[in-house]
Enzyme design. Sequence first.
Site, PDB file in Angstrom:
ATOM      1  N   ALA A 259       0.895  -1.092  -0.219  1.00 18.68           N
ATOM      2  CA  ALA A 259      -0.033  -0.118  -0.035  1.00 18.68           C
ATOM      3  C   ALA A 259       0.894   1.225   0.043  1.00 18.68           C
ATOM      4  O   ALA A 259       2.104   1.105   0.436  1.00 18.68           O
ATOM      5  CB  ALA A 259      -0.994   0.159   1.293  1.00 18.68           C
TER       6      ALA A 259
ATOM      7  N   GLU B  19       2.697  -6.147   7.234  1.00 23.61           N
ATOM      8  CA  GLU B  19       2.098  -5.079   8.047  1.00 23.61           C
ATOM      9  C   GLU B  19       2.424  -4.905   9.584  1.00 23.61           C
ATOM     10  O   GLU B  19       2.379  -3.839   9.955  1.00 23.61           O
ATOM     11  CB  GLU B  19       0.680  -5.350   7.728  1.00 23.61           C
ATOM     12  CG  GLU B  19      -0.069  -4.934   6.214  1.00 23.61           C
ATOM     13  CD  GLU B  19       0.176  -6.243   5.250  1.00 23.61           C
ATOM     14  OE1 GLU B  19      -0.438  -6.094   4.279  1.00 23.61           O
ATOM     15  OE2 GLU B  19       0.817  -7.205   5.583  1.00 23.61           O
TER      16      GLU B  19
ATOM     17  N   GLU C 215      -2.107  -9.751  -1.215  1.00 25.69           N
ATOM     18  CA  GLU C 215      -3.490  -9.700  -1.120  1.00 25.69           C
ATOM     19  C   GLU C 215      -4.236  -9.542  -2.333  1.00 25.69           C
ATOM     20  O   GLU C 215      -5.035 -10.237  -2.739  1.00 25.69           O
ATOM     21  CB  GLU C 215      -3.901  -8.504  -0.064  1.00 25.69           C
ATOM     22  CG  GLU C 215      -3.257  -8.911   1.292  1.00 25.69           C
ATOM     23  CD  GLU C 215      -3.831  -7.627   2.118  1.00 25.69           C
ATOM     24  OE1 GLU C 215      -4.495  -7.964   3.238  1.00 25.69           O
ATOM     25  OE2 GLU C 215      -3.582  -6.690   2.200  1.00 25.69           O
TER      26      GLU C 215
ATOM     27  N   GLY D 290      -0.443  -5.220   0.416  1.00 29.35           N
ATOM     28  CA  GLY D 290      -1.820  -5.202  -0.351  1.00 29.35           C
ATOM     29  C   GLY D 290      -1.110  -5.789  -1.750  1.00 29.35           C
ATOM     30  O   GLY D 290      -2.280  -6.284  -2.417  1.00 29.35           O
TER      31      GLY D 290
END
Length: 261
Positions: free
Chosen positions: A66, A135, A115, A112
Amino acid sequence: MNFNNLLWEQDGKVAIVSFNRPQAMNALNLETLEELERVIWKVANDNSIGVLILTGSGGKAFVGGADIAELRALESSIEGVALCRRAQGIAAGLEEMGKPVIAAINGFALGGGLELALACDIRLAADTARVGLPEISLGIIPGNGGTQRLARLVGKGLAKYLIFTGSHLTAQEALELGIVEKVYPAGELLGKAKELAAKLAKCAPVALAMAKRAINIGLDTDLATACAMEAYLFGIAAGTEDAKEGTGAFLDKRQPQFIGR
């Protein structure tokens, strides 16, 4: 299609979309997520497209994670929840789309990025790729389905280990754990992804969609219910013109010509 942070290419029935923020390791900012939403809608509703490949530009990253500056700017838990739900909706769009989605992981796929790859149907990786959900080192947790999809792939205990430690895995380690399906030399990855996509694009579209739906939904329910749903989806596929064409081509010893209905 024109984007600021994505590159779009269509080769026959295969769409290839590259995350294109190489200066930021292709990190997912809000603008990129909005553009990816447009891609998902386009692919899902365009009958000229049969398969979607996602990859990264720049050679170093698929998606490095991210956009940390945007995460840092979140001012409340409510904003955090809203951001996650937005991103989760995009990942669900990839997972639920009635067409195969291939992740060609050509570099770092962290946070992300991994993911998004986990929401794809098939994950191919370059031998130089690195994947993980780090994270925890930022004081947060995966928020785009990572805690759920990873656990479903590798089991609860191993998912906890990988997420609690924020471990980065090599492509070979990811292959051994079942996080990716194939590993190729970096220079061959995109070609192999296109080769697979072209093969899938020749399949009957309705049958592909029904098979994807049966697998995705069936794993989250009991076996008897899942088998009943499989029979229902089989019936849908069996009633198509493509089923008649496929069985007829087999009996006639020729290649089928599917039309998607």
